[in-house]
Enzyme design. Structure first.
Site, short mmCIF file in Angstrom:
data_model
loop_
_atom_site.label_atom_id
_atom_site.label_comp_id
_atom_site.label_asym_id
_atom_site.label_seq_id
_atom_site.Cartn_x
_atom_site.Cartn_y
_atom_site.Cartn_z
N HIS A 1 0.80 -1.23 0.00
CA HIS A 1 0.00 0.00 0.00
C HIS A 1 0.84 1.28 0.00
O HIS A 1 0.52 2.24 0.72
CB HIS A 1 -0.96 0.00 1.19
CG HIS A 1 -2.04 -1.05 1.10
ND1 HIS A 1 -2.48 -1.57 -0.08
CD2 HIS A 1 -2.77 -1.68 2.07
CE1 HIS A 1 -3.44 -2.46 0.15
NE2 HIS A 1 -3.62 -2.56 1.45
N HIS B 1 -9.48 2.24 0.16
CA HIS B 1 -9.46 1.12 1.11
C HIS B 1 -10.61 1.20 2.13
O HIS B 1 -10.43 0.86 3.30
CB HIS B 1 -8.11 1.06 1.82
CG HIS B 1 -7.69 -0.29 2.26
ND1 HIS B 1 -8.43 -1.07 3.13
CD2 HIS B 1 -6.60 -1.03 1.95
CE1 HIS B 1 -7.80 -2.20 3.34
NE2 HIS B 1 -6.69 -2.21 2.63
N GLU C 1 -11.37 -3.46 -3.21
CA GLU C 1 -10.41 -2.48 -3.69
C GLU C 1 -10.16 -2.73 -5.18
O GLU C 1 -9.53 -3.71 -5.54
CB GLU C 1 -9.09 -2.63 -2.92
CG GLU C 1 -9.24 -2.51 -1.42
CD GLU C 1 -8.15 -3.28 -0.67
OE1 GLU C 1 -6.97 -2.97 -0.82
OE2 GLU C 1 -8.49 -4.23 0.06
C1 GLA Z 1 -5.13 -5.07 2.15
C2 GLA Z 1 -4.27 -6.26 2.16
C3 GLA Z 1 -4.50 -7.02 3.41
C4 GLA Z 1 -4.30 -6.13 4.61
C5 GLA Z 1 -5.18 -4.94 4.53
C6 GLA Z 1 -4.93 -3.98 5.65
O1 GLA Z 1 -6.38 -5.24 1.68
O2 GLA Z 1 -4.43 -7.08 1.02
O3 GLA Z 1 -3.63 -8.10 3.46
O4 GLA Z 1 -2.97 -5.71 4.65
O5 GLA Z 1 -5.01 -4.29 3.31
O6 GLA Z 1 -4.88 -4.56 6.90
#
Ligand code: GLA
Length: 351
Positions: free
Chosen positions: A104, A178, A315
């Protein structure tokens, strides 16, 4: 659009909260800190509004460590293996913030920066434009990346997100949002009873570090088959190796697409409230994350404890680790080119 002061970041930057409303009573509150969707009030069966996104009552909650609630994610949404990739023969080393991997956007991703905000509403719809210049080298990425995200709340009960970006050097980009949804209302329980449809014949299986292996695997005959609506919880504990790696669903789905433009990626129905959310996107993939890492350690709005799987994320994105996967759709952006994607979260209710 209403604008109120929301507080200051640790380094003293002023942050505001913008409230967008439409003629159906729907309301979206968005802050220019991380571009976070702080609350999203949508009508259920009978018209009752509920806030369907997890989050905090004030900026303080977002300034602490939290699992990306509501935020814009960039420069690269999801994982890049070992935080490394090669572009034009040069190896770039990114911040590693998820074991040995990059997640991210790194240590200080787009979810933790203050964006410049501008009201770009039209007579048709309230709209908030957020811009951010990600400097050459930030979190290890090449090129000055100029990013614009526009949130629009339409009278059709849609929260539309338009992402654009340009660069002055070859780089990689993969932007998403997100938000954690619970269509029964945030903090009201787990999301296992929500019925989910994902318009995907295939998904990208992962290794133990949640990095795609490169395979596109058919969903048919697996717990990843959401082509017909199924409860999120129906097969989540089925003992499938992929679900064990993710501790539930945390996977990228390869969307069935024909041509360009916005197409339906997913549809979620919450049977008790009657709330429906449809996700439309121009993107080739969608990460379905079932909130597996929520463990009750986060206290959210009104002091509510967000327990295991109390929210889910959809997402929209290019596939994780694309910079290292030549067979995945490219995430490379070059000078003179324009990154341009759109995602719509559309809300309605069973009559
Ligand atoms: C994303 C990732 C997950 C986790 C979340 C946040 O969606 O794919 O593995 O890291 O973000 O906790």
């Amino acid at each position: 659009m209403k604008k109120v002061a929301y507080g200051k970041t640790a380094d003293g930057q002023q942050v505001d909260l913008y409230t967008l409303t439409n003629n159906k009573g729907m309301e979206a509150a968005i802050t220019n800190y991380g571009g976070i969707v702080v609350s999203l009030k949508t009508p259920g069966h009978g018209g009752q509004l509920a806030d369907v996104v997890l989050g905090f009552d004030s900026l303080g909650g977002y300034l602490k460590d939290h699992p990306y609630f509501g935020a814009i994610i960039g420069r690269y949404g999801n994982r890049i293996a070992k935080g490394r990739f090669k572009l034009n023969g040069v190896e770039y080393k990114l911040a590693t913030n998820n074991g040995e991997n990059h997640l991210h956007g790194g240590i200080k991703g787009f979810d933790k920066v203050v964006w410049a905000a501008r009201d770009v509403s039209t007579p048709e719809a309230a709209a908030l434009e957020l811009t951010y210049l990600s400097k050459d080298g930030e979190e290890g990425y090449p090129g000055n990346l100029s990013v614009t995200v526009v949130y629009t709340l339409t009278d059709n009960n849609e929260l539309r997100i338009d992402y654009t970006a340009t660069t002055d050097k070859d780089t990689v980009v993969n932007l998403t949002n997100h938000s954690y949804f619970n269509l029964a209302g945030e903090g009201s329980g787990d999301i296992l009873g929500h019925e989910l449809m994902i318009n995907a014949d295939a998904f990208t299986p992962v290794d133990a570090g949640l990095i795609p292996t490169g395979e596109l695997r058919k969903v048919e005959g697996t717990p990843f088959d959401f082509r017909k609506p199924a409860a999120i919880g129906a097969r989540i504990n089925a003992g499938d190796q992929q679900l064990l790696y993710g501790k539930g669903y945390d996977h990228n789905f390869v969307l069935n697409r024909t041509g360009e433009g916005l197409q339906l990626a997913a549809r979620v129905v919450e049977p008790k409230s009657g709330r429906i959310m449809e996700v439309l996107t121009t993107e080739p993939g969608i990460q379905f994350y079932s909130g597996n890492f929520l463990d009750g350690s986060v206290k959210g709005k009104g002091g509510k404890v967000y327990g295991h799987r109390y929210g889910f994320c959809l997402e929209t994105q290019h596939f994780p680790d694309s910079p290292n996967k030549p067979n995945f759709p490219s995430t490379v952006l070059k000078p003179g080119g324009k990154y341009q994607t759109t995602t719509v979260y559309r809300f309605s209710a069973v009559p």
